[in-house]
Design a protein around this motif. Sequence first.
Motif, short mmCIF file in Angstrom:
data_model
loop_
_atom_site.label_atom_id
_atom_site.label_comp_id
_atom_site.label_asym_id
_atom_site.label_seq_id
_atom_site.Cartn_x
_atom_site.Cartn_y
_atom_site.Cartn_z
N LEU A 79 0.82 -1.20 0.00
CA LEU A 79 0.00 0.00 0.00
C LEU A 79 0.86 1.26 0.00
CD1 LEU A 79 -2.89 -0.64 2.53
CD2 LEU A 79 -3.12 -0.02 0.15
N ALA A 80 1.93 1.22 0.79
CA ALA A 80 2.76 2.42 0.94
C ALA A 80 3.52 2.73 -0.33
CB ALA A 80 3.73 2.25 2.11
N HIS A 221 18.09 3.13 6.72
CA HIS A 221 16.69 3.52 6.88
C HIS A 221 16.38 4.78 6.11
CE1 HIS A 221 16.41 0.61 10.08
NE2 HIS A 221 15.15 0.91 10.27
N VAL A 222 17.32 5.71 6.08
CA VAL A 222 17.03 6.99 5.43
C VAL A 222 17.04 6.84 3.92
CG1 VAL A 222 18.04 9.24 5.02
CG2 VAL A 222 17.81 8.42 7.32
N GLU A 223 18.00 6.09 3.40
CA GLU A 223 18.13 6.03 1.95
C GLU A 223 17.13 5.07 1.31
OE1 GLU A 223 19.85 8.20 0.51
OE2 GLU A 223 20.70 8.89 2.39
N ALA A 224 16.57 4.15 2.08
CA ALA A 224 15.65 3.18 1.49
C ALA A 224 14.34 3.87 1.11
CB ALA A 224 15.37 2.06 2.49
N PRO A 225 13.65 3.34 0.09
CA PRO A 225 12.30 3.83 -0.16
C PRO A 225 11.40 3.41 0.99
CG PRO A 225 12.77 1.92 -1.50
CD PRO A 225 14.05 2.29 -0.82
N VAL A 226 10.15 3.85 0.97
CA VAL A 226 9.32 3.67 2.15
C VAL A 226 9.13 2.21 2.52
CG1 VAL A 226 7.18 3.81 0.84
CG2 VAL A 226 7.16 4.34 3.24
N ALA A 227 8.94 1.34 1.52
CA ALA A 227 8.75 -0.08 1.85
C ALA A 227 10.01 -0.66 2.47
CB ALA A 227 8.36 -0.87 0.61
N GLY A 228 11.17 -0.22 1.97
CA GLY A 228 12.43 -0.69 2.54
C GLY A 228 12.57 -0.24 3.98
N SER A 229 12.27 1.05 4.24
CA SER A 229 12.36 1.54 5.62
C SER A 229 11.40 0.79 6.53
CB SER A 229 12.01 3.03 5.68
OG SER A 229 12.94 3.78 4.98
N MET A 230 10.19 0.54 6.02
CA MET A 230 9.19 -0.15 6.83
C MET A 230 9.66 -1.53 7.22
SD MET A 230 5.79 0.88 4.78
CE MET A 230 4.63 -0.14 5.66
N ALA A 326 4.79 2.89 11.11
CA ALA A 326 3.80 3.95 10.92
C ALA A 326 4.46 5.31 10.77
CB ALA A 326 2.82 3.97 12.11
N LEU A 327 5.49 5.55 11.59
CA LEU A 327 6.18 6.84 11.51
C LEU A 327 6.90 7.00 10.17
CD1 LEU A 327 7.57 7.20 15.10
CD2 LEU A 327 6.02 8.75 13.97
N PHE A 328 7.49 5.90 9.68
CA PHE A 328 8.15 5.99 8.37
C PHE A 328 7.14 6.25 7.27
CE2 PHE A 328 12.53 5.71 8.75
CZ PHE A 328 12.88 4.81 9.74
N CYS A 329 5.94 5.67 7.40
CA CYS A 329 4.91 5.95 6.39
C CYS A 329 4.51 7.42 6.44
CB CYS A 329 3.68 5.08 6.63
SG CYS A 329 3.95 3.38 6.22
N LEU A 330 4.37 7.95 7.64
CA LEU A 330 4.01 9.37 7.75
C LEU A 330 5.12 10.24 7.18
CD1 LEU A 330 2.45 9.39 11.30
CD2 LEU A 330 1.30 10.03 9.20
N ALA A 331 6.38 9.88 7.47
CA ALA A 331 7.49 10.65 6.92
C ALA A 331 7.46 10.59 5.40
CB ALA A 331 8.82 10.11 7.44
N ASN A 332 7.09 9.42 4.86
CA ASN A 332 7.04 9.30 3.41
C ASN A 332 5.94 10.16 2.81
OD1 ASN A 332 7.80 7.97 0.90
ND2 ASN A 332 5.74 7.14 0.98
N LEU A 437 -3.61 3.18 5.26
CA LEU A 437 -2.31 2.66 5.69
C LEU A 437 -2.07 2.96 7.16
CD1 LEU A 437 0.31 1.42 4.60
CD2 LEU A 437 1.07 3.70 4.05
N MET A 438 -2.37 4.18 7.57
CA MET A 438 -2.13 4.55 8.97
C MET A 438 -3.07 3.81 9.90
SD MET A 438 0.37 6.23 8.61
CE MET A 438 0.56 6.21 10.35
N VAL A 439 -4.34 3.65 9.47
CA VAL A 439 -5.29 2.91 10.31
C VAL A 439 -4.80 1.48 10.50
CG1 VAL A 439 -7.58 1.87 10.28
CG2 VAL A 439 -7.31 4.29 9.85
N MET A 440 -4.32 0.88 9.40
CA MET A 440 -3.90 -0.51 9.50
C MET A 440 -2.62 -0.67 10.30
SD MET A 440 -5.11 -1.85 5.81
CE MET A 440 -4.20 -3.35 5.83
N HIS A 441 -1.87 0.39 10.49
CA HIS A 441 -0.72 0.33 11.40
C HIS A 441 -1.16 0.48 12.84
CE1 HIS A 441 2.28 1.23 8.15
NE2 HIS A 441 2.96 0.42 8.92
N LEU A 442 -2.03 1.48 13.09
CA LEU A 442 -2.27 1.86 14.47
C LEU A 442 -3.37 1.05 15.14
CD1 LEU A 442 -1.89 5.70 14.01
CD2 LEU A 442 -0.26 4.12 15.00
#
Lengths: 460, 151
Positions: A79-80, A221-230, A326-332, A437-442
């Motif tokens: 999803l992300a 963590h920083v250089e990865a795309p969002v799925a990688g960071s997650m 969840a925080l990485f998704c929000l940052a993305n 995405l955020m609902v499914m995390h939290l």
Amino acid sequence: MLKVLIPTIMLFPTIWLSSPKWLWTATTAHSLLIALVSLAWLKWTSETGWAASNMYLATDPLSTPLLVLTCWLLPLMILASQNHINPEPISRQRLYITLLASLQTFLIMAFGATEMIMFYIMFEATLIPTLIIITRWGNQTERLNAGTYFLFYTLAGSLPLLVALLLLQQSTGTLSMLILQYSQPLTLQSWGHKIWWAGCLIAFLVKMPLYGVHLWLPKAHVEAPVAGSMVLAAVLLKLGGYGMMRMMVMLDPLSKELAYPFIILALWGIIMTGSICLRQTDLKSLIAYSSVSHMGLVAGGILVQTPWGFTGAIILMIAHGLVSSALFCLANTAYERTHSRTMILARGLQMIFPLTAVWWFVANLANLALPPLPNLMGELMIITTMFNWSPWTITLTGTGTLITAGYSLYLFLMSQRGPAPSHIMGLSPFHTREHLLMVMHLVPVLLLITKPELMWGWCH
Amino acid sequence: MTSRLSRMWPILARVRLSSVLGSRCVSQTPKSNASGAATASDLQPVSPAAQDIHGHAEVSPFEKNPDFHGFHHQDSFVDEWNMRLAFFFGISVAIVIGGTFIHYLPDHGMRQWARREAERLIKQREAYGLPLMTENYYDPSKIILPSSGEE
């Protein structure tokens, strides 16, 4: 076990045979069904807790929460990534999801492995898709450096692990976790044995990461795309914790003395990385360092080898996995709109995105371990057991809790509150996908408040 | 000495290295003959068809499809169905049905049974006047210890 592993392997045909229009829909639905089936593992079937489908793959109350977390995370990763991968050619989109699915397969086999060598092979195998994701789909040139740090830090730690496992096989004749937990305690006296002890644990300490060998994490963590960071934050770090908990069974009584420097490093790391968080300008870097901080607490909890320590470690790993992701998704979401990770460029978001501000708020509250969330329960158990181990640790863990609250508040105030700069007004509205995405995390974090015994491991 | 410095300081403070050297110590791309100072818009030409990293033009996807859900940029039908299925499988199936399954799982690790059994045994032993628990788990007469003084 196979009822989850076979559908995960069948994700590959789903990915490559779906029509381009329905690729993401099909993979999202398929992976969510796998996540539903994985919940069946949570049933405690035997008195010992081990549920073995065959000699090589089994689950027990330690690996089950981590397995369910892994299976839950794949649809969230899909999803992300859907938005930022969209402009690429279709075969490259398929390749991206294939890498996520192959990571999933390796992780299921790693957490389900009963044989330590199989765990080791899967532990190493997860490096490859992650490396490809970071170096191919990362956004800045630093991603190459990040991939190198990630790969070589982990490899440098895990080659001694291979040697240590082979030595263990030589001396005990088996490496099956089912058998080793009942084996006679090993006589471990010489210096060689001490080095063997270190060899068993270094790989997992690097993976966790322990402060001191943590440098790969902020980069990766920083250089990865969002799925990688997650996936890095939520699951791959927990591979280190899981490995340590499995190995600790066999490493007594050396651990009583030899664990000292690592416990101290872990505790000191909580404070140091927490302080670094307070000085970060890069949003993802802040979340990455907060991961190091929380994992330092987990490492400390595991190294003291008490039931409360293990239980607290498992709870904190699960809760941190969901919240950090969840925080990485929000940052993305901020990154996709401003194309920058600098925090001062994405300020005052509450004015523009009020619902998202709710997600930021809840995620930050979870990160700073607000009761009754499981983050607090895990932290509290670890802090209590460390206090029992040595009363002086309360100074370090207490200061760490304080600094954690400090940087979580800093993150929230920096991103949400304050005057919104003028360029924020033109940002694209939030998508339904991002709210889902955020609902499914939290929501799982909130639901775990009601049934925490799923995460207590086999100690209680 | 300090009075001399306080007279000289306003002048000293205004001297910039660049005015001494005659140029600013800042790396700049050489000026093109087309314009004066380079502005941000000159560095990246913005044309109406410019594609940003998302592959869509500077125009927001909400212009073409006001009900854009974030799933599929081009086809609104696929976008809507992707949204519906993601919500259905994610929330209705995984969270609701999965959550109900977890809620009705039997006693996890027999913890609640252990508590009830302990309470039952305590009640029973108090009724019979027996001690709640014997001090020795193993029979002490059966334990053979090595004699002290040996290794």
